[in-house]
Design a protein around this motif. Structure first.
Motif, PDB file in Angstrom:
ATOM      1  N   TYR A 234       0.824  -1.205   0.000  1.00  0.00           N
ATOM      2  CA  TYR A 234       0.000   0.000   0.000  1.00  0.00           C
ATOM      3  C   TYR A 234       0.863   1.261   0.000  1.00  0.00           C
ATOM      4  CZ  TYR A 234      -2.823   3.756   1.971  1.00  0.00           C
ATOM      5  OH  TYR A 234      -3.422   4.961   2.207  1.00  0.00           O
ATOM      6  N   LEU A 235       1.916   1.252   0.799  1.00  0.00           N
ATOM      7  CA  LEU A 235       2.765   2.439   0.918  1.00  0.00           C
ATOM      8  C   LEU A 235       3.725   2.615  -0.254  1.00  0.00           C
ATOM      9  CD1 LEU A 235       3.557   2.227   4.730  1.00  0.00           C
ATOM     10  CD2 LEU A 235       1.987   3.813   3.589  1.00  0.00           C
ATOM     11  N   ALA A 236       4.155   1.520  -0.869  1.00  0.00           N
ATOM     12  CA  ALA A 236       5.204   1.597  -1.887  1.00  0.00           C
ATOM     13  C   ALA A 236       4.675   1.690  -3.325  1.00  0.00           C
ATOM     14  CB  ALA A 236       6.125   0.386  -1.759  1.00  0.00           C
ATOM     15  N   LEU A 237       3.508   1.167  -3.575  1.00  0.00           N
ATOM     16  CA  LEU A 237       3.012   1.095  -4.946  1.00  0.00           C
ATOM     17  C   LEU A 237       2.320   2.389  -5.369  1.00  0.00           C
ATOM     18  CD1 LEU A 237       1.572  -2.529  -4.868  1.00  0.00           C
ATOM     19  CD2 LEU A 237       3.701  -1.755  -5.919  1.00  0.00           C
ATOM     20  N   PRO A 238       2.168   2.573  -6.679  1.00  0.00           N
ATOM     21  CA  PRO A 238       1.416   3.737  -7.168  1.00  0.00           C
ATOM     22  C   PRO A 238      -0.046   3.682  -6.704  1.00  0.00           C
ATOM     23  CG  PRO A 238       2.528   2.605  -8.976  1.00  0.00           C
ATOM     24  CD  PRO A 238       2.725   1.774  -7.761  1.00  0.00           C
ATOM     25  N   PHE A 239      -0.759   4.774  -6.897  1.00  0.00           N
ATOM     26  CA  PHE A 239      -2.098   4.947  -6.337  1.00  0.00           C
ATOM     27  C   PHE A 239      -3.036   3.779  -6.633  1.00  0.00           C
ATOM     28  CE2 PHE A 239      -6.472   6.532  -6.656  1.00  0.00           C
ATOM     29  CZ  PHE A 239      -6.664   6.883  -5.338  1.00  0.00           C
ATOM     30  N   ARG A 240      -3.185   3.397  -7.885  1.00  0.00           N
ATOM     31  CA  ARG A 240      -4.137   2.337  -8.242  1.00  0.00           C
ATOM     32  C   ARG A 240      -3.736   0.996  -7.636  1.00  0.00           C
ATOM     33  NH1 ARG A 240      -6.625   3.314 -14.187  1.00  0.00           N
ATOM     34  NH2 ARG A 240      -7.010   5.533 -13.891  1.00  0.00           N
ATOM     35  N   ALA A 241      -2.455   0.687  -7.694  1.00  0.00           N
ATOM     36  CA  ALA A 241      -1.991  -0.576  -7.125  1.00  0.00           C
ATOM     37  C   ALA A 241      -2.110  -0.563  -5.602  1.00  0.00           C
ATOM     38  CB  ALA A 241      -0.547  -0.847  -7.551  1.00  0.00           C
ATOM     39  N   SER A 242      -1.871   0.591  -4.993  1.00  0.00           N
ATOM     40  CA  SER A 242      -1.988   0.651  -3.532  1.00  0.00           C
ATOM     41  C   SER A 242      -3.454   0.519  -3.109  1.00  0.00           C
ATOM     42  CB  SER A 242      -1.386   1.943  -2.990  1.00  0.00           C
ATOM     43  OG  SER A 242      -2.130   3.060  -3.377  1.00  0.00           O
ATOM     44  N   THR A 243      -4.355   1.033  -3.916  1.00  0.00           N
ATOM     45  CA  THR A 243      -5.781   0.852  -3.636  1.00  0.00           C
ATOM     46  C   THR A 243      -6.148  -0.624  -3.720  1.00  0.00           C
ATOM     47  OG1 THR A 243      -6.250   3.039  -4.520  1.00  0.00           O
ATOM     48  CG2 THR A 243      -8.106   1.525  -4.336  1.00  0.00           C
ATOM     49  N   LEU A 244      -5.590  -1.309  -4.701  1.00  0.00           N
ATOM     50  CA  LEU A 244      -5.809  -2.747  -4.829  1.00  0.00           C
ATOM     51  C   LEU A 244      -5.245  -3.486  -3.615  1.00  0.00           C
ATOM     52  CD1 LEU A 244      -6.836  -5.083  -6.607  1.00  0.00           C
ATOM     53  CD2 LEU A 244      -4.537  -5.189  -7.589  1.00  0.00           C
ATOM     54  N   ALA A 245      -4.097  -3.047  -3.111  1.00  0.00           N
ATOM     55  CA  ALA A 245      -3.506  -3.676  -1.925  1.00  0.00           C
ATOM     56  C   ALA A 245      -4.433  -3.548  -0.721  1.00  0.00           C
ATOM     57  CB  ALA A 245      -2.146  -3.059  -1.613  1.00  0.00           C
ATOM     58  N   VAL A 246      -5.128  -2.439  -0.610  1.00  0.00           N
ATOM     59  CA  VAL A 246      -6.080  -2.263   0.485  1.00  0.00           C
ATOM     60  C   VAL A 246      -7.282  -3.176   0.300  1.00  0.00           C
ATOM     61  CG1 VAL A 246      -7.708  -0.643   1.541  1.00  0.00           C
ATOM     62  CG2 VAL A 246      -5.396   0.088   1.052  1.00  0.00           C
ATOM     63  N   VAL A 247      -7.807  -3.192  -0.927  1.00  0.00           N
ATOM     64  CA  VAL A 247      -9.016  -3.975  -1.194  1.00  0.00           C
ATOM     65  C   VAL A 247      -8.757  -5.474  -1.091  1.00  0.00           C
ATOM     66  CG1 VAL A 247     -10.710  -4.535  -3.001  1.00  0.00           C
ATOM     67  CG2 VAL A 247     -10.056  -2.166  -2.587  1.00  0.00           C
ATOM     68  N   VAL A 248      -7.613  -5.920  -1.605  1.00  0.00           N
ATOM     69  CA  VAL A 248      -7.312  -7.347  -1.630  1.00  0.00           C
ATOM     70  C   VAL A 248      -6.599  -7.804  -0.361  1.00  0.00           C
ATOM     71  CG1 VAL A 248      -5.962  -9.112  -2.848  1.00  0.00           C
ATOM     72  CG2 VAL A 248      -7.239  -7.415  -4.128  1.00  0.00           C
ATOM     73  N   GLY A 249      -5.815  -6.918   0.265  1.00  0.00           N
ATOM     74  CA  GLY A 249      -5.012  -7.319   1.411  1.00  0.00           C
ATOM     75  C   GLY A 249      -5.529  -6.827   2.747  1.00  0.00           C
ATOM     76  N   LEU A 250      -5.402  -5.536   2.983  1.00  0.00           N
ATOM     77  CA  LEU A 250      -5.703  -4.995   4.304  1.00  0.00           C
ATOM     78  C   LEU A 250      -7.171  -5.146   4.697  1.00  0.00           C
ATOM     79  CD1 LEU A 250      -3.469  -1.793   4.303  1.00  0.00           C
ATOM     80  CD2 LEU A 250      -3.123  -3.891   5.601  1.00  0.00           C
ATOM     81  N   GLY A 251      -8.076  -4.957   3.764  1.00  0.00           N
ATOM     82  CA  GLY A 251      -9.494  -5.095   4.078  1.00  0.00           C
ATOM     83  C   GLY A 251      -9.855  -6.490   4.577  1.00  0.00           C
ATOM     84  N   PRO A 252      -9.585  -7.523   3.785  1.00  0.00           N
ATOM     85  CA  PRO A 252      -9.896  -8.882   4.250  1.00  0.00           C
ATOM     86  C   PRO A 252      -9.106  -9.289   5.496  1.00  0.00           C
ATOM     87  CG  PRO A 252      -9.609  -8.867   1.876  1.00  0.00           C
ATOM     88  CD  PRO A 252      -9.197  -7.516   2.365  1.00  0.00           C
ATOM     89  N   LEU A 253      -7.867  -8.820   5.606  1.00  0.00           N
ATOM     90  CA  LEU A 253      -7.083  -9.171   6.790  1.00  0.00           C
ATOM     91  C   LEU A 253      -7.694  -8.583   8.059  1.00  0.00           C
ATOM     92  CD1 LEU A 253      -3.463  -8.895   5.386  1.00  0.00           C
ATOM     93  CD2 LEU A 253      -4.596 -10.965   6.212  1.00  0.00           C
ATOM     94  N   THR A 254      -8.295  -7.414   7.944  1.00  0.00           N
ATOM     95  CA  THR A 254      -8.984  -6.834   9.092  1.00  0.00           C
ATOM     96  C   THR A 254     -10.152  -7.724   9.512  1.00  0.00           C
ATOM     97  OG1 THR A 254      -8.373  -4.599   8.446  1.00  0.00           O
ATOM     98  CG2 THR A 254     -10.261  -4.813   9.903  1.00  0.00           C
ATOM     99  N   LEU A 255     -10.870  -8.247   8.541  1.00  0.00           N
ATOM    100  CA  LEU A 255     -11.985  -9.137   8.854  1.00  0.00           C
ATOM    101  C   LEU A 255     -11.520 -10.468   9.437  1.00  0.00           C
ATOM    102  CD1 LEU A 255     -14.209  -8.498   5.706  1.00  0.00           C
ATOM    103  CD2 LEU A 255     -14.510  -7.579   8.015  1.00  0.00           C
ATOM    104  N   LEU A 256     -10.289 -10.859   9.120  1.00  0.00           N
ATOM    105  CA  LEU A 256      -9.757 -12.135   9.612  1.00  0.00           C
ATOM    106  C   LEU A 256      -9.117 -12.036  11.003  1.00  0.00           C
ATOM    107  CD1 LEU A 256      -8.176 -13.571   6.341  1.00  0.00           C
ATOM    108  CD2 LEU A 256     -10.278 -14.296   7.484  1.00  0.00           C
ATOM    109  N   ARG A 257      -9.047 -10.837  11.584  1.00  0.00           N
ATOM    110  CA  ARG A 257      -8.430 -10.673  12.907  1.00  0.00           C
ATOM    111  C   ARG A 257      -9.014 -11.610  13.966  1.00  0.00           C
ATOM    112  NH1 ARG A 257      -9.099  -5.818  15.484  1.00  0.00           N
ATOM    113  NH2 ARG A 257      -7.389  -6.233  16.881  1.00  0.00           N
ATOM    114  N   PRO A 258     -10.346 -11.712  14.082  1.00  0.00           N
ATOM    115  CA  PRO A 258     -10.880 -12.635  15.094  1.00  0.00           C
ATOM    116  C   PRO A 258     -10.460 -14.080  14.857  1.00  0.00           C
ATOM    117  CG  PRO A 258     -12.589 -11.127  14.370  1.00  0.00           C
ATOM    118  CD  PRO A 258     -11.421 -10.922  13.456  1.00  0.00           C
ATOM    119  N   LEU A 259     -10.372 -14.479  13.592  1.00  0.00           N
ATOM    120  CA  LEU A 259      -9.920 -15.847  13.299  1.00  0.00           C
ATOM    121  C   LEU A 259      -8.447 -16.026  13.658  1.00  0.00           C
ATOM    122  CD1 LEU A 259     -11.719 -16.534   9.910  1.00  0.00           C
ATOM    123  CD2 LEU A 259     -12.338 -17.348  12.187  1.00  0.00           C
TER     124      LEU A 259
END
Length: 170
Positions: A100-125
């Motif tokens: 998210y921090l290193a990639l250009p805007f569109r790719a960093s947005t994808l990193a949030v949608v594909v990575g950070l978002g689902p990982l937040t939902l997986l915290r309880p697991l």
């Protein structure tokens, strides 16, 4: 003792991120560095308070144990089992955050949608897997008790910060 300190530090970092998540996306301002830093500090403060619960639980378990040395060994084994799933989860979060921090805007947005978002939902697991790891690794009941209290504590930080400071922000 080193494992306990490492787990507390991991919990505090998670608390800071929880404070950030309680605020992130709720304010349309573009430049909000000061506000996000304040939110992370609020999460850190709440996390420092709620993480006293597992510390006190661990101390009480040790003080009331019939064989403190054996109980300490069980808690150490449980801490190692607790740390392994959380280390895997934290690594995935850090890789996604780095993208998210290193990639250009569109790719960093994808990193949030594909990575950070689902990982937040997986915290309880991840916390549930950590509790299971504490039990399976030889920690037994005492490690499961302390681990469950620690897991509940870190999962309560974000809702507490949101309710206290950001409930009115939509």
């Amino acid at each position: 003792m080193k494992l306990a300190v490492l787990l507390v530090l991991l919990g505090l970092v998670d608390a800071a991120f929880s404070g950030f998540r309680a605020y992130a996306g709720r304010d349309a301002r573009i430049r909000k560095h000061r506000a996000t830093a304040r939110a992370a500090l609020r999460g850190l403060g709440v996390g420092a308070v709620v993480l006293l619960a597992p510390v006190l639980a661990g101390v009480l378990v040790l003080l009331t144990a019939s064989d403190p040395a054996r109980t300490y060994d069980a808690l150490t084994a449980g801490a190692l089992g607790y740390l392994f799933p959380l280390a895997l989860y934290a690594t995935a979060v850090l890789l996604s955050l780095a993208a998210y921090l290193a990639l250009p805007f569109r790719a960093s947005t994808l990193a949030v949608v594909v990575g950070l978002g689902p990982l937040t939902l997986l915290r309880p697991l991840a916390v549930a897997a950590a509790c299971l790891g504490a039990l399976v690794n030889g920690g037994g009941g005492p490690a499961l008790l302390v681990g469950t209290i620690a897991g509940a504590a870190v999962l309560c930080v974000e809702p507490a910060v949101h309710r206290r400071w950001y409930q009115h922000v939509r």
